[in-house]
Design a protein around this motif. Structure first.
Motif, PDB file in Angstrom:
ATOM      1  N   LYS A 141      85.019  75.932  35.642  1.00  0.00           N
ATOM      2  CA  LYS A 141      85.582  77.142  36.246  1.00  0.00           C
ATOM      3  C   LYS A 141      86.372  77.985  35.253  1.00  0.00           C
ATOM      4  O   LYS A 141      86.414  79.209  35.365  1.00  0.00           O
ATOM      5  CB  LYS A 141      86.481  76.763  37.429  1.00  0.00           C
ATOM      6  N   GLU A 142      87.014  77.349  34.281  1.00  0.00           N
ATOM      7  CA  GLU A 142      87.906  78.085  33.385  1.00  0.00           C
ATOM      8  C   GLU A 142      87.425  78.188  31.947  1.00  0.00           C
ATOM      9  O   GLU A 142      87.826  79.108  31.242  1.00  0.00           O
ATOM     10  CB  GLU A 142      89.290  77.426  33.398  1.00  0.00           C
ATOM     11  N   HIS A 143      86.596  77.275  31.480  1.00  0.00           N
ATOM     12  CA  HIS A 143      86.173  77.273  30.081  1.00  0.00           C
ATOM     13  C   HIS A 143      84.732  77.756  29.959  1.00  0.00           C
ATOM     14  O   HIS A 143      83.835  77.227  30.606  1.00  0.00           O
ATOM     15  CB  HIS A 143      86.286  75.875  29.484  1.00  0.00           C
ATOM     16  N   LYS A 144      84.541  78.712  29.117  1.00  0.00           N
ATOM     17  CA  LYS A 144      83.210  79.269  28.850  1.00  0.00           C
ATOM     18  C   LYS A 144      82.869  79.077  27.373  1.00  0.00           C
ATOM     19  O   LYS A 144      83.746  79.039  26.521  1.00  0.00           O
ATOM     20  CB  LYS A 144      83.166  80.760  29.177  1.00  0.00           C
ATOM     21  N   ILE A 145      81.595  78.983  27.100  1.00  0.00           N
ATOM     22  CA  ILE A 145      81.098  78.940  25.735  1.00  0.00           C
ATOM     23  C   ILE A 145      80.223  80.173  25.571  1.00  0.00           C
ATOM     24  O   ILE A 145      79.206  80.313  26.260  1.00  0.00           O
ATOM     25  CB  ILE A 145      80.280  77.655  25.482  1.00  0.00           C
ATOM     26  N   SER A 146      80.631  81.071  24.713  1.00  0.00           N
ATOM     27  CA  SER A 146      79.880  82.307  24.494  1.00  0.00           C
ATOM     28  C   SER A 146      78.766  82.089  23.484  1.00  0.00           C
ATOM     29  O   SER A 146      78.820  81.157  22.676  1.00  0.00           O
ATOM     30  CB  SER A 146      80.815  83.409  23.985  1.00  0.00           C
ATOM     31  N   LYS A 147      77.804  82.974  23.519  1.00  0.00           N
ATOM     32  CA  LYS A 147      76.741  82.938  22.529  1.00  0.00           C
ATOM     33  C   LYS A 147      77.360  82.990  21.141  1.00  0.00           C
ATOM     34  O   LYS A 147      78.288  83.759  20.906  1.00  0.00           O
ATOM     35  CB  LYS A 147      75.795  84.118  22.731  1.00  0.00           C
ATOM     36  N   SER A 148      76.912  82.173  20.246  1.00  0.00           N
ATOM     37  CA  SER A 148      77.329  82.034  18.840  1.00  0.00           C
ATOM     38  C   SER A 148      78.622  81.249  18.654  1.00  0.00           C
ATOM     39  O   SER A 148      79.072  81.081  17.534  1.00  0.00           O
ATOM     40  CB  SER A 148      77.397  83.381  18.117  1.00  0.00           C
ATOM     41  N   ASP A 149      79.227  80.743  19.743  1.00  0.00           N
ATOM     42  CA  ASP A 149      80.380  79.844  19.625  1.00  0.00           C
ATOM     43  C   ASP A 149      79.912  78.445  19.255  1.00  0.00           C
ATOM     44  O   ASP A 149      78.832  78.016  19.682  1.00  0.00           O
ATOM     45  CB  ASP A 149      81.147  79.729  20.949  1.00  0.00           C
ATOM     46  N   LYS A 150      80.732  77.730  18.506  1.00  0.00           N
ATOM     47  CA  LYS A 150      80.458  76.321  18.246  1.00  0.00           C
ATOM     48  C   LYS A 150      80.811  75.527  19.493  1.00  0.00           C
ATOM     49  O   LYS A 150      81.787  75.841  20.179  1.00  0.00           O
ATOM     50  CB  LYS A 150      81.274  75.803  17.075  1.00  0.00           C
ATOM     51  N   CYS A 151      80.016  74.520  19.787  1.00  0.00           N
ATOM     52  CA  CYS A 151      80.296  73.656  20.929  1.00  0.00           C
ATOM     53  C   CYS A 151      79.844  72.231  20.586  1.00  0.00           C
ATOM     54  O   CYS A 151      79.065  72.021  19.665  1.00  0.00           O
ATOM     55  CB  CYS A 151      79.605  74.155  22.185  1.00  0.00           C
ATOM     56  N   LEU A 152      80.374  71.296  21.334  1.00  0.00           N
ATOM     57  CA  LEU A 152      79.990  69.901  21.179  1.00  0.00           C
ATOM     58  C   LEU A 152      78.922  69.602  22.221  1.00  0.00           C
ATOM     59  O   LEU A 152      79.129  69.850  23.411  1.00  0.00           O
ATOM     60  CB  LEU A 152      81.204  68.989  21.381  1.00  0.00           C
ATOM     61  N   ALA A 153      77.786  69.111  21.779  1.00  0.00           N
ATOM     62  CA  ALA A 153      76.694  68.755  22.679  1.00  0.00           C
ATOM     63  C   ALA A 153      76.539  67.237  22.679  1.00  0.00           C
ATOM     64  O   ALA A 153      76.409  66.629  21.617  1.00  0.00           O
ATOM     65  CB  ALA A 153      75.392  69.417  22.230  1.00  0.00           C
ATOM     66  N   ILE A 154      76.591  66.660  23.861  1.00  0.00           N
ATOM     67  CA  ILE A 154      76.412  65.217  24.008  1.00  0.00           C
ATOM     68  C   ILE A 154      75.137  64.993  24.815  1.00  0.00           C
ATOM     69  O   ILE A 154      75.043  65.407  25.965  1.00  0.00           O
ATOM     70  CB  ILE A 154      77.636  64.574  24.695  1.00  0.00           C
ATOM     71  N   HIS A 155      74.171  64.366  24.185  1.00  0.00           N
ATOM     72  CA  HIS A 155      72.862  64.128  24.798  1.00  0.00           C
ATOM     73  C   HIS A 155      72.857  62.766  25.480  1.00  0.00           C
ATOM     74  O   HIS A 155      73.401  61.797  24.947  1.00  0.00           O
ATOM     75  CB  HIS A 155      71.768  64.168  23.728  1.00  0.00           C
ATOM     76  N   ASP A 156      72.234  62.694  26.663  1.00  0.00           N
ATOM     77  CA  ASP A 156      72.131  61.400  27.335  1.00  0.00           C
ATOM     78  C   ASP A 156      70.736  60.824  27.151  1.00  0.00           C
ATOM     79  O   ASP A 156      69.841  61.472  26.607  1.00  0.00           O
ATOM     80  CB  ASP A 156      72.528  61.496  28.811  1.00  0.00           C
ATOM     81  N   ALA A 157      70.556  59.606  27.609  1.00  0.00           N
ATOM     82  CA  ALA A 157      69.290  58.889  27.411  1.00  0.00           C
ATOM     83  C   ALA A 157      68.123  59.540  28.153  1.00  0.00           C
ATOM     84  O   ALA A 157      66.964  59.340  27.793  1.00  0.00           O
ATOM     85  CB  ALA A 157      69.448  57.441  27.856  1.00  0.00           C
ATOM     86  N   ASN A 158      68.407  60.333  29.180  1.00  0.00           N
ATOM     87  CA  ASN A 158      67.352  60.960  29.979  1.00  0.00           C
ATOM     88  C   ASN A 158      66.941  62.332  29.457  1.00  0.00           C
ATOM     89  O   ASN A 158      66.167  63.027  30.089  1.00  0.00           O
ATOM     90  CB  ASN A 158      67.810  61.087  31.434  1.00  0.00           C
ATOM     91  N   GLY A 159      67.489  62.738  28.320  1.00  0.00           N
ATOM     92  CA  GLY A 159      67.141  64.032  27.745  1.00  0.00           C
ATOM     93  C   GLY A 159      68.071  65.156  28.172  1.00  0.00           C
ATOM     94  O   GLY A 159      67.886  66.291  27.758  1.00  0.00           O
ATOM     95  N   GLY A 160      69.067  64.871  28.990  1.00  0.00           N
ATOM     96  CA  GLY A 160      70.028  65.882  29.406  1.00  0.00           C
ATOM     97  C   GLY A 160      71.079  66.109  28.339  1.00  0.00           C
ATOM     98  O   GLY A 160      71.195  65.352  27.374  1.00  0.00           O
ATOM     99  N   ARG A 161      71.848  67.170  28.527  1.00  0.00           N
ATOM    100  CA  ARG A 161      72.886  67.495  27.559  1.00  0.00           C
ATOM    101  C   ARG A 161      74.085  68.065  28.297  1.00  0.00           C
ATOM    102  O   ARG A 161      73.946  68.851  29.225  1.00  0.00           O
ATOM    103  CB  ARG A 161      72.361  68.526  26.574  1.00  0.00           C
ATOM    104  N   LYS A 162      75.280  67.660  27.856  1.00  0.00           N
ATOM    105  CA  LYS A 162      76.514  68.233  28.363  1.00  0.00           C
ATOM    106  C   LYS A 162      77.179  68.947  27.202  1.00  0.00           C
ATOM    107  O   LYS A 162      77.233  68.430  26.087  1.00  0.00           O
ATOM    108  CB  LYS A 162      77.426  67.147  28.935  1.00  0.00           C
ATOM    109  N   ASN A 163      77.666  70.158  27.464  1.00  0.00           N
ATOM    110  CA  ASN A 163      78.270  70.997  26.434  1.00  0.00           C
ATOM    111  C   ASN A 163      79.775  71.091  26.654  1.00  0.00           C
ATOM    112  O   ASN A 163      80.234  71.152  27.797  1.00  0.00           O
ATOM    113  CB  ASN A 163      77.678  72.407  26.500  1.00  0.00           C
ATOM    114  N   TYR A 164      80.530  71.133  25.554  1.00  0.00           N
ATOM    115  CA  TYR A 164      81.981  71.221  25.623  1.00  0.00           C
ATOM    116  C   TYR A 164      82.465  72.301  24.665  1.00  0.00           C
ATOM    117  O   TYR A 164      82.008  72.372  23.519  1.00  0.00           O
ATOM    118  CB  TYR A 164      82.620  69.876  25.270  1.00  0.00           C
TER     119      TYR A 164
END
Length: 75
Positions: free
Chosen positions: A27-50
């Motif tokens: 709700k409060e944190h956005k990742i804009s285009k060209s921002d660095k982010c942390l991507a954590i991939h799971d075993a099923n091919g999904g990804r969570k971004n931070y």
């Protein structure tokens, strides 16, 4: 001796190619285009971004945990 195993292969820093939501606080944190982010991939091919601030907190927690495990082998 064999190759040293990479135990954090499922985590990487990416530059967002489009706007994304931060999985920690959608709700409060956005990742804009060209921002660095942390991507954590799971075993099923999904990804969570931070976003940057959340990524730093995650990495700090991981460093603390890894340092504790390393200390166990050094003693």
């Amino acid at each position: 001796m064999g190759i040293v195993r990479d135990i954090i292969a499922h985590v990487e820093v990416e530059v967002a190619q489009r706007a994304r939501l931060c999985h920690h606080n959608k709700k409060e944190h956005k990742i804009s285009k060209s921002d660095k982010c942390l991507a954590i991939h799971d075993a099923n091919g999904g990804r969570k971004n931070y976003c940057g601030p959340c990524a730093l907190a995650i990495l700090t927690k991981a460093k603390t945990k890894l340092a504790g495990m390393e200390q166990q082998f050094q003693n």
